[in-house]
Design an enzyme around this catalytic site. Structure first.
Site, PDB file in Angstrom:
ATOM      1  N   ARG A 210     -15.115  30.800  -9.870  1.00  0.00           N
ATOM      2  CA  ARG A 210     -15.004  32.129 -10.479  1.00  0.00           C
ATOM      3  C   ARG A 210     -14.577  33.163  -9.458  1.00  0.00           C
ATOM      4  O   ARG A 210     -13.812  34.063  -9.752  1.00  0.00           O
ATOM      5  CB  ARG A 210     -16.339  32.549 -11.091  1.00  0.00           C
ATOM      6  CG  ARG A 210     -16.743  31.729 -12.290  1.00  0.00           C
ATOM      7  CD  ARG A 210     -18.135  32.071 -12.702  1.00  0.00           C
ATOM      8  NE  ARG A 210     -19.018  31.706 -11.593  1.00  0.00           N
ATOM      9  CZ  ARG A 210     -20.303  31.451 -11.710  1.00  0.00           C
ATOM     10  NH1 ARG A 210     -20.885  31.545 -12.868  1.00  0.00           N
ATOM     11  NH2 ARG A 210     -21.028  31.104 -10.677  1.00  0.00           N
TER      12      ARG A 210
ATOM     13  N   HIS B  50     -16.460  27.520 -19.028  1.00  0.00           N
ATOM     14  CA  HIS B  50     -16.511  26.065 -18.856  1.00  0.00           C
ATOM     15  C   HIS B  50     -15.412  25.395 -19.675  1.00  0.00           C
ATOM     16  O   HIS B  50     -14.709  24.501 -19.181  1.00  0.00           O
ATOM     17  CB  HIS B  50     -17.858  25.505 -19.340  1.00  0.00           C
ATOM     18  CG  HIS B  50     -19.036  25.885 -18.515  1.00  0.00           C
ATOM     19  ND1 HIS B  50     -20.171  26.433 -19.070  1.00  0.00           N
ATOM     20  CD2 HIS B  50     -19.278  25.791 -17.184  1.00  0.00           C
ATOM     21  CE1 HIS B  50     -21.057  26.640 -18.122  1.00  0.00           C
ATOM     22  NE2 HIS B  50     -20.540  26.273 -16.959  1.00  0.00           N
TER      23      HIS B  50
ATOM     24  N   SER C  58     -23.575  30.864 -17.093  1.00  0.00           N
ATOM     25  CA  SER C  58     -24.594  30.499 -18.074  1.00  0.00           C
ATOM     26  C   SER C  58     -25.802  31.414 -17.957  1.00  0.00           C
ATOM     27  O   SER C  58     -26.423  31.772 -18.962  1.00  0.00           O
ATOM     28  CB  SER C  58     -25.022  29.041 -17.889  1.00  0.00           C
ATOM     29  OG  SER C  58     -23.956  28.175 -18.201  1.00  0.00           O
TER      30      SER C  58
ATOM     31  N   LYS D 172     -33.942  23.226 -11.607  1.00  0.00           N
ATOM     32  CA  LYS D 172     -33.802  24.297 -12.588  1.00  0.00           C
ATOM     33  C   LYS D 172     -34.679  23.997 -13.803  1.00  0.00           C
ATOM     34  O   LYS D 172     -34.886  22.838 -14.156  1.00  0.00           O
ATOM     35  CB  LYS D 172     -32.350  24.433 -13.060  1.00  0.00           C
ATOM     36  CG  LYS D 172     -31.402  24.942 -12.000  1.00  0.00           C
ATOM     37  CD  LYS D 172     -30.015  25.128 -12.588  1.00  0.00           C
ATOM     38  CE  LYS D 172     -29.034  25.668 -11.560  1.00  0.00           C
ATOM     39  NZ  LYS D 172     -27.698  25.842 -12.130  1.00  0.00           N
TER      40      LYS D 172
END
Length: 165
Positions: free
Chosen positions: A91, A18, A129, A42
Site C-alpha cells: 500500500r 485485497h 482490514s 492476532k
C-alpha cells in the site's frame, strides 16, 4: 508448465484492496492460491472458516483462483503447493520494510520461490482490514471498500456483538 502463485494473508476481512491484488495476480499467473494464514498472534473477527467462505464468494468470478488455508511457515506451504511465486500487495512505503524482511527469509528458505510485490491501486492505498473493522464496528457504510458479501457479514457480526451494545 503451469505458473502457480500463492497470495497469503489473514484477510480478516477481505477488502476491495485485497481483491484488486488477487484479480491482477490472476492476470499474470495461471493459478493463484489465496491462502488464509492461521495467525496465532492476532485475535480475528472472523474465524478461518468464515474467511475462507467470504473469500470463495468474493472471488467466484475469477476462474483461476482457489481458496485455501495454512498453518506454519508460508514457504513450506508454497513448496507443498509446488508454487514458484508469492504475491504480496504494497500500500505504501511503510509496508515495504516488513515485506522485504519476509521476502528475504522466504528466499533463504526457498531459493526457487520468487516474491512479487504489486502496488495496490491508488483508490485502495489507505485501506486495511483493521480500518474496515473499525469503521464497520460503528455501523458506518463499508459497501464501497469491501465486497457485498463481506459488508453483510460485518453488519451481522457487529449487530450481534456485545461490543456494540
Amino acid at each position: 508448465m503451469t505458473s502457480i502463485a500463492v497470495c497469503p494473508g489473514s484477510f480478516d476481512p477481505v477488502t476491495l484492496g485485497h481483491l484488486d491484488i488477487i484479480q491482477r495476480g490472476s492476470n499474470v499467473f495461471d493459478e493463484v492460491i489465496v491462502a488464509v494464514l492461521h495467525n496465532r498472534n492476532k485475535v480475528p473477527l472472523f474465524s478461518v472458516e468464515e474467511r475462507l467462505e467470504l473469500l470463495k464468494k468474493a472471488t467466484e468470478h475469477i476462474p483461476n483462483v482457489t481458496i485455501d488455508s495454512f498453518n506454519g511457515l508460508l514457504i513450506d506451504y508454497v513448496k507443498q503447493k509446488q508454487a514458484k511465486a508469492i504475491i504480496r500487495g504494497l500500500r505504501a512505503v511503510s509496508d515495504f520494510e516488513y515485506e522485504m524482511q519476509a521476502a528475504s527469509i522466504n528466499k533463504k528458505l526457498g531459493p526457487d520461490v520468487e516474491t512479487f510485490f504489486m502496488m495496490t491501486s491508488n483508490q485502495y492505498s489507505y485501506l486495511s482490514s483493521s480500518i474496515v473493522k473499525e469503521v464497520a464496528k460503528y455501523e458506518a457504510d463499508v459497501s464501497d471498500i469491501v465486497p457485498p458479501v463481506v459488508a453483510e457479514a460485518l453488519k451481522a457480526k457487529f449487530s450481534s456483538s456485545p461490543r456494540n451494545k
